[in-house]
Design a protein around this motif. Structure first.
Motif, PDB file in Angstrom:
ATOM      1  N   PHE A  31       0.833  -1.205   0.000  1.00  0.00           N
ATOM      2  CA  PHE A  31       0.000   0.000   0.000  1.00  0.00           C
ATOM      3  C   PHE A  31       0.867   1.254   0.000  1.00  0.00           C
ATOM      4  O   PHE A  31       0.565   2.238  -0.692  1.00  0.00           O
ATOM      5  CB  PHE A  31      -0.921   0.009   1.224  1.00  0.00           C
ATOM      6  N   SER A  32       1.963   1.231   0.758  1.00  0.00           N
ATOM      7  CA  SER A  32       2.853   2.393   0.841  1.00  0.00           C
ATOM      8  C   SER A  32       3.467   2.708  -0.515  1.00  0.00           C
ATOM      9  O   SER A  32       3.540   3.878  -0.925  1.00  0.00           O
ATOM     10  CB  SER A  32       3.949   2.147   1.881  1.00  0.00           C
ATOM     11  N   HIS A  33       3.921   1.671  -1.231  1.00  0.00           N
ATOM     12  CA  HIS A  33       4.429   1.882  -2.594  1.00  0.00           C
ATOM     13  C   HIS A  33       3.353   2.524  -3.468  1.00  0.00           C
ATOM     14  O   HIS A  33       3.603   3.518  -4.162  1.00  0.00           O
ATOM     15  CB  HIS A  33       4.833   0.550  -3.225  1.00  0.00           C
ATOM     16  N   ALA A  34       2.167   1.935  -3.442  1.00  0.00           N
ATOM     17  CA  ALA A  34       1.082   2.395  -4.315  1.00  0.00           C
ATOM     18  C   ALA A  34       0.641   3.812  -3.952  1.00  0.00           C
ATOM     19  O   ALA A  34       0.385   4.639  -4.842  1.00  0.00           O
ATOM     20  CB  ALA A  34      -0.102   1.431  -4.206  1.00  0.00           C
ATOM     21  N   TYR A  35       0.549   4.088  -2.675  1.00  0.00           N
ATOM     22  CA  TYR A  35       0.080   5.404  -2.218  1.00  0.00           C
ATOM     23  C   TYR A  35       1.007   6.515  -2.696  1.00  0.00           C
ATOM     24  O   TYR A  35       0.550   7.527  -3.254  1.00  0.00           O
ATOM     25  CB  TYR A  35      -0.020   5.416  -0.692  1.00  0.00           C
ATOM     26  N   PHE A  36       2.305   6.344  -2.482  1.00  0.00           N
ATOM     27  CA  PHE A  36       3.243   7.401  -2.866  1.00  0.00           C
ATOM     28  C   PHE A  36       3.389   7.516  -4.377  1.00  0.00           C
ATOM     29  O   PHE A  36       3.567   8.619  -4.911  1.00  0.00           O
ATOM     30  CB  PHE A  36       4.602   7.192  -2.190  1.00  0.00           C
ATOM     31  N   ALA A  37       3.332   6.391  -5.085  1.00  0.00           N
ATOM     32  CA  ALA A  37       3.384   6.456  -6.547  1.00  0.00           C
ATOM     33  C   ALA A  37       2.203   7.272  -7.079  1.00  0.00           C
ATOM     34  O   ALA A  37       2.371   8.133  -7.957  1.00  0.00           O
ATOM     35  CB  ALA A  37       3.370   5.053  -7.135  1.00  0.00           C
ATOM     36  N   ASN A  38       1.024   6.997  -6.554  1.00  0.00           N
ATOM     37  CA  ASN A  38      -0.161   7.737  -6.978  1.00  0.00           C
ATOM     38  C   ASN A  38      -0.060   9.213  -6.569  1.00  0.00           C
ATOM     39  O   ASN A  38      -0.438  10.111  -7.329  1.00  0.00           O
ATOM     40  CB  ASN A  38      -1.415   7.114  -6.361  1.00  0.00           C
ATOM     41  N   THR A  44      -0.913   4.335 -12.169  1.00  0.00           N
ATOM     42  CA  THR A  44      -0.915   2.917 -12.549  1.00  0.00           C
ATOM     43  C   THR A  44      -1.464   2.024 -11.439  1.00  0.00           C
ATOM     44  O   THR A  44      -2.362   1.210 -11.671  1.00  0.00           O
ATOM     45  CB  THR A  44       0.513   2.456 -12.907  1.00  0.00           C
ATOM     46  N   ALA A  45      -0.923   2.175 -10.240  1.00  0.00           N
ATOM     47  CA  ALA A  45      -1.359   1.333  -9.118  1.00  0.00           C
ATOM     48  C   ALA A  45      -2.814   1.605  -8.757  1.00  0.00           C
ATOM     49  O   ALA A  45      -3.570   0.680  -8.447  1.00  0.00           O
ATOM     50  CB  ALA A  45      -0.457   1.576  -7.908  1.00  0.00           C
ATOM     51  N   LYS A  46      -3.207   2.883  -8.804  1.00  0.00           N
ATOM     52  CA  LYS A  46      -4.586   3.233  -8.461  1.00  0.00           C
ATOM     53  C   LYS A  46      -5.566   2.612  -9.441  1.00  0.00           C
ATOM     54  O   LYS A  46      -6.621   2.095  -9.053  1.00  0.00           O
ATOM     55  CB  LYS A  46      -4.752   4.746  -8.432  1.00  0.00           C
ATOM     56  N   LEU A  47      -5.235   2.640 -10.729  1.00  0.00           N
ATOM     57  CA  LEU A  47      -6.108   2.062 -11.752  1.00  0.00           C
ATOM     58  C   LEU A  47      -6.253   0.553 -11.586  1.00  0.00           C
ATOM     59  O   LEU A  47      -7.261  -0.028 -12.000  1.00  0.00           O
ATOM     60  CB  LEU A  47      -5.559   2.381 -13.150  1.00  0.00           C
ATOM     61  N   LEU A  48      -5.257  -0.070 -10.977  1.00  0.00           N
ATOM     62  CA  LEU A  48      -5.299  -1.514 -10.731  1.00  0.00           C
ATOM     63  C   LEU A  48      -5.865  -1.850  -9.355  1.00  0.00           C
ATOM     64  O   LEU A  48      -5.857  -3.006  -8.936  1.00  0.00           O
ATOM     65  CB  LEU A  48      -3.896  -2.102 -10.864  1.00  0.00           C
ATOM     66  N   GLY A  49      -6.339  -0.828  -8.642  1.00  0.00           N
ATOM     67  CA  GLY A  49      -6.956  -1.052  -7.339  1.00  0.00           C
ATOM     68  C   GLY A  49      -5.973  -1.366  -6.231  1.00  0.00           C
ATOM     69  O   GLY A  49      -6.343  -1.971  -5.220  1.00  0.00           O
TER      70      GLY A  49
END
Length: 228
Positions: A31-38, A44-49
Motif C-alpha cells: 500500500f505504501s508503494h502504491a500510495y506514494f506512486a499515486n 498505474t497502481a490506483k487504476l489496478l486497485g
C-alpha cells in the motif's frame, strides 16, 4: 500435523500469529508503494486497485508459501511507471523506500505497544500458563521481528527487491546501463544464495539475527522510556 511441523519454519501453534503478521506487514508495505506512486502522479497502481489496505489485492500465494517454508517470500509487486513522475529519480527512490520504511515503522510501533503493555502491568513479562498472555507475547514477538526482518530484507540491492530499485535511481546513468545488463544474472544469484542449503546461514540468518537484536533494543528503549 507432524508433516506441517516438519516443513514450516515456525511451530504450527504459532502459524495463525505468523499469518496475521504477514497480512499486516505485506499489505502496509505494498500500500505504501502504491500510495506514494499515486501521490507523485503515477496512477498505474490506483487504476489496478492497489491503493488500498485490502490484503487480498496485494497477496501472492506462492510468495506466502515460500516465506512459511523457506524463510523468504514476497507480496504481489506494485507496478510503478516512473515516467509519470515530475522528478523520476527522486520520487522513484521515495516510492521504493516507502515499503521498507513502512515495515520499520510497524516494527517500532509494535515494540512501543508491547513495551507499554509490559511496563504498565497489562501483560506479565513472563508468558506463564495464561493463554491470553501467551498469545500476546507470541504475536508481538513475531510482529516486531518479522517487520524488522522485512525492512532489512527488502533493502538488499538485488532484483527484484526495493534495494535494487533504489540503487537504480541513485547511480549515474552510465552505471545503470551496466546494472541492467547483468540484471537477469543478479536475480539468479539472489535465488541461489537464498535457496542453496547452507548459504542461508550467511544470507537470511544474519538478517534474522539483526531483526531479533533490533527488537530487543527497541523493547528495552521503550520500557525505559515508559518507566521514566
Amino acid at each position: 500435523m507432524d508433516f506441517l511441523d516438519q516443513i514450516l519454519r515456525v511451530p504450527l501453534s504459532q502459524l495463525p500469529f505468523y499469518l496475521i503478521t504477514l497480512v499486516i506487514a505485506f499489505t502496509v508495505h505494498e500500500f505504501s508503494h502504491a500510495y506514494f506512486a499515486n501521490k507523485f502522479g503515477d496512477p498505474t497502481a490506483k487504476l489496478l486497485g492497489r491503493v488500498t489496505l485490502n490484503p487480498t489485492v496485494h497477496f501472492d500465494l506462492l510468495g506466502i508459501i515460500l516465506l512459511l517454508i523457506a524463510g523468504f517470500g514476497w507480496a504481489r509487486p506494485v507496478p510503478v511507471n516512473r515516467d509519470n513522475f515530475s522528478k523520476p529519480r527522486l520520487m522513484g527512490v521515495i516510492v521504493s523506500v516507502a515499503g521498507p520504511l513502512s515495515n520499520l515503522l510497524l516494527a517500532i510501533a509494535g515494540a512501543a505497544i508491547f513495551a507499554a503493555l509490559l511496563q504498565f502491568g497489562v501483560v506479565s513479562p513472563y508468558m506463564g500458563e495464561d493463554k491470553l498472555s501467551q498469545a500476546i507475547h507470541i504475536f508481538f514477538s513475531l510482529f516486531i521481528v518479522m517487520n524488522f526482518f522485512l525492512c532489512l530484507f527488502n533493502l538488499i540491492p538485488l532484483p527484484p527487491l526495493d534495494g535494487y530499485r533504489i540503487l537504480e535511481d541513485v547511480v549515474p546513468r552510465r552505471v545503470l546501463g551496466k546494472l541492467q545488463q547483468f540484471e537477469q544474472w543478479s536475480i539468479l544469484i539472489f535465488l541461489v544464495i537464498l535457496i542453496v542449503p547452507g548459504l542461508q546461514a550467511y544470507t537470511i540468518g544474519p538478517l534474522y539475527g539483526a531483526a531479533h537484536s533490533l527488537s530487543q533494543h527497541f523493547l528495552v528503549f521503550f520500557r525505559v522510556l515508559f518507566g521514566a
